[in-house]
Motif scaffolding. Sequence first.
Motif, short mmCIF file in Angstrom:
data_model
loop_
_atom_site.label_atom_id
_atom_site.label_comp_id
_atom_site.label_asym_id
_atom_site.label_seq_id
_atom_site.Cartn_x
_atom_site.Cartn_y
_atom_site.Cartn_z
N VAL A 3 -30.88 -13.57 104.89
CA VAL A 3 -30.54 -13.97 106.25
C VAL A 3 -29.74 -15.24 106.19
N ASP A 4 -28.49 -15.17 106.52
CA ASP A 4 -27.60 -16.32 106.54
C ASP A 4 -27.30 -16.65 107.99
N LYS A 5 -28.04 -17.65 108.53
CA LYS A 5 -27.90 -17.95 109.95
C LYS A 5 -26.50 -18.42 110.30
N SER A 6 -25.79 -18.99 109.33
CA SER A 6 -24.47 -19.52 109.62
C SER A 6 -23.45 -18.44 109.90
N VAL A 7 -23.76 -17.20 109.54
CA VAL A 7 -22.85 -16.11 109.86
C VAL A 7 -23.47 -15.17 110.89
N ILE A 8 -24.45 -15.68 111.59
CA ILE A 8 -24.97 -15.00 112.76
C ILE A 8 -25.72 -13.73 112.43
N ILE A 9 -26.47 -13.69 111.34
CA ILE A 9 -27.40 -12.61 111.11
C ILE A 9 -28.71 -13.05 111.75
N LEU A 10 -28.97 -12.58 112.97
CA LEU A 10 -30.03 -13.15 113.78
C LEU A 10 -31.37 -12.44 113.66
N ALA A 11 -31.37 -11.14 113.42
CA ALA A 11 -32.60 -10.39 113.62
C ALA A 11 -33.06 -9.58 112.43
N LEU A 12 -32.26 -9.36 111.44
CA LEU A 12 -32.59 -8.40 110.39
C LEU A 12 -33.75 -8.85 109.52
N ALA A 13 -33.94 -10.16 109.36
CA ALA A 13 -34.97 -10.64 108.45
C ALA A 13 -36.36 -10.21 108.87
N GLY A 14 -36.57 -10.02 110.17
CA GLY A 14 -37.90 -9.69 110.65
C GLY A 14 -38.08 -8.26 111.05
N MET A 15 -37.16 -7.37 110.71
CA MET A 15 -37.24 -6.03 111.25
C MET A 15 -38.46 -5.27 110.75
N ALA A 16 -38.90 -5.54 109.51
CA ALA A 16 -40.08 -4.85 109.01
C ALA A 16 -41.35 -5.44 109.63
N PRO A 224 -27.32 -28.13 111.91
CA PRO A 224 -25.91 -27.71 111.88
C PRO A 224 -25.69 -26.47 112.74
N GLN A 225 -24.48 -26.32 113.23
CA GLN A 225 -24.15 -25.20 114.11
C GLN A 225 -23.01 -24.36 113.55
N TYR A 226 -23.01 -23.12 113.99
CA TYR A 226 -21.90 -22.21 113.72
C TYR A 226 -21.46 -21.68 115.07
N THR A 227 -20.15 -21.71 115.34
CA THR A 227 -19.60 -21.27 116.62
C THR A 227 -18.53 -20.22 116.37
N ALA A 228 -18.56 -19.14 117.14
CA ALA A 228 -17.53 -18.10 117.04
C ALA A 228 -17.09 -17.70 118.44
N ARG A 229 -15.79 -17.63 118.63
CA ARG A 229 -15.20 -17.12 119.87
C ARG A 229 -14.56 -15.77 119.56
N LEU A 230 -14.93 -14.75 120.31
CA LEU A 230 -14.54 -13.38 120.00
C LEU A 230 -13.53 -12.85 121.01
N ASN A 231 -12.38 -12.42 120.52
CA ASN A 231 -11.37 -11.78 121.36
C ASN A 231 -11.32 -10.30 121.00
N TRP A 232 -11.68 -9.44 121.96
CA TRP A 232 -11.82 -8.01 121.72
C TRP A 232 -10.57 -7.24 122.12
N ASP A 233 -10.27 -6.21 121.35
CA ASP A 233 -9.28 -5.21 121.74
C ASP A 233 -9.96 -3.85 121.58
N THR A 234 -10.49 -3.32 122.66
CA THR A 234 -11.23 -2.06 122.60
C THR A 234 -10.32 -0.84 122.76
N SER A 235 -9.03 -1.07 122.94
CA SER A 235 -8.08 0.04 123.05
C SER A 235 -7.30 0.23 121.75
N ALA A 236 -7.61 -0.57 120.74
CA ALA A 236 -6.89 -0.49 119.47
C ALA A 236 -7.16 0.84 118.77
N THR A 237 -6.13 1.36 118.11
CA THR A 237 -6.26 2.56 117.29
C THR A 237 -5.65 2.28 115.92
N PHE A 238 -6.19 2.93 114.89
CA PHE A 238 -5.75 2.64 113.53
C PHE A 238 -5.57 3.92 112.73
#
Length: 271
Positions: A3-16, A224-238
Motif C-alpha cells: 500500500v503506497d499512500k502517496s499514489v493513492i492506493i486507499l483501500a486494497l490493504a484491508g480488503m481481506a 506529507p501530502q500527495y495531490t492529483a488533479r484529473l482531467n477526463w476525456d470519456t469520449s476518447a477512442t484508441f
Amino acid sequence: MRVDKSVIILALAGMALAVGTPALAQDSKPETSKSAPDEASDIDADAIEALNKMGTALRDLKQFSIASTTTREIVLETGEKIQFDGFVHWKVKQPDSLYVDVKSDRKNREYFYDGKDLTIYSPRLKFYTSIDSVNANLRDLILKASNDYGIELPLTDLFFWGTEYVSDDLIKSAMVVGPGTINDDKVEHYAFRQEGVDWQVWINQATNLPVKLVITTLDDPARPQYTARLNWDTSATFEHSVFKFVAPEGAHKINFVPDPQAIANAEGEGS
C-alpha cells in the motif's frame, strides 16, 4: 499488496480484513451498542453514497483517457518538506488494454499493456523491459504487477472503486465538506479518514467522476501530502496499436529483475 499512500492506493490493504468485520462487531453486543452512536456520527451517509456513485461511474467507462497533474511531498530527515511536480497520462480500453506515461523532473516511464505483455520503457535512458504472457484483465494486471513484481502504477485505485475489492468498513470518518468549482465545473468536496491516512476527493456533480484527490499520510509526524488533479476525456477512442510497445530506434532491451525489497514490502503490508 503493498500500500503506497502517496499514489493513492486507499483501500486494497484491508480488503481481506474487511470480510471479518461484521463477525467481530457481534462479539460484544453491550460494548458495540454503547459506541455505535459515536461511530455513526463520524460517518455521513451522503459521503458514502457519493463514493458509491463515483464507483458506478468509473465502472461504466469502457474507453477513456486521464491527464493528471500531481504534486508529491517528500520529508527530509530534518523535517523539511520538498515538493515534486509530475504528470500522469492514462489511456484505457476495457477490459485489458492500457498505456500510462509518468513524467517528473526525476524520471519518465511509459507502460504498455496490450492484454498480453506488459512493457516498461524509459525514454530518457532508452531502455525497456517486458513481462511476457500476463494475459489478464486490467484489475488482475494491477494486482499481479504489485504483488508479484513490486510495480506500482499511479492512480490505480480508480480501477477498484465500485468493486468487491473496496469496502466501506475501512472508512473511519466521512464528511461532506460542500460544493465548489474546479475548471468551471461544479463539484462536491468530501473528506474521509482511514487507518493511517486522511484523503479528500472532489467529485464532478454532472459526471460523478473524481477531478481532484488529496492524500495526507498520518503515520509521519510531518504529514506529507500527495495531490492529483484529473482531467477526463470519456469520449476518447484508441486503436490497439496505442497499447502495443514497438521499440524505438536505438532502444535496448534489458532483463526484468523484480525489486526484492518491493516484493517483501508487498507481502508484509498487504493481504
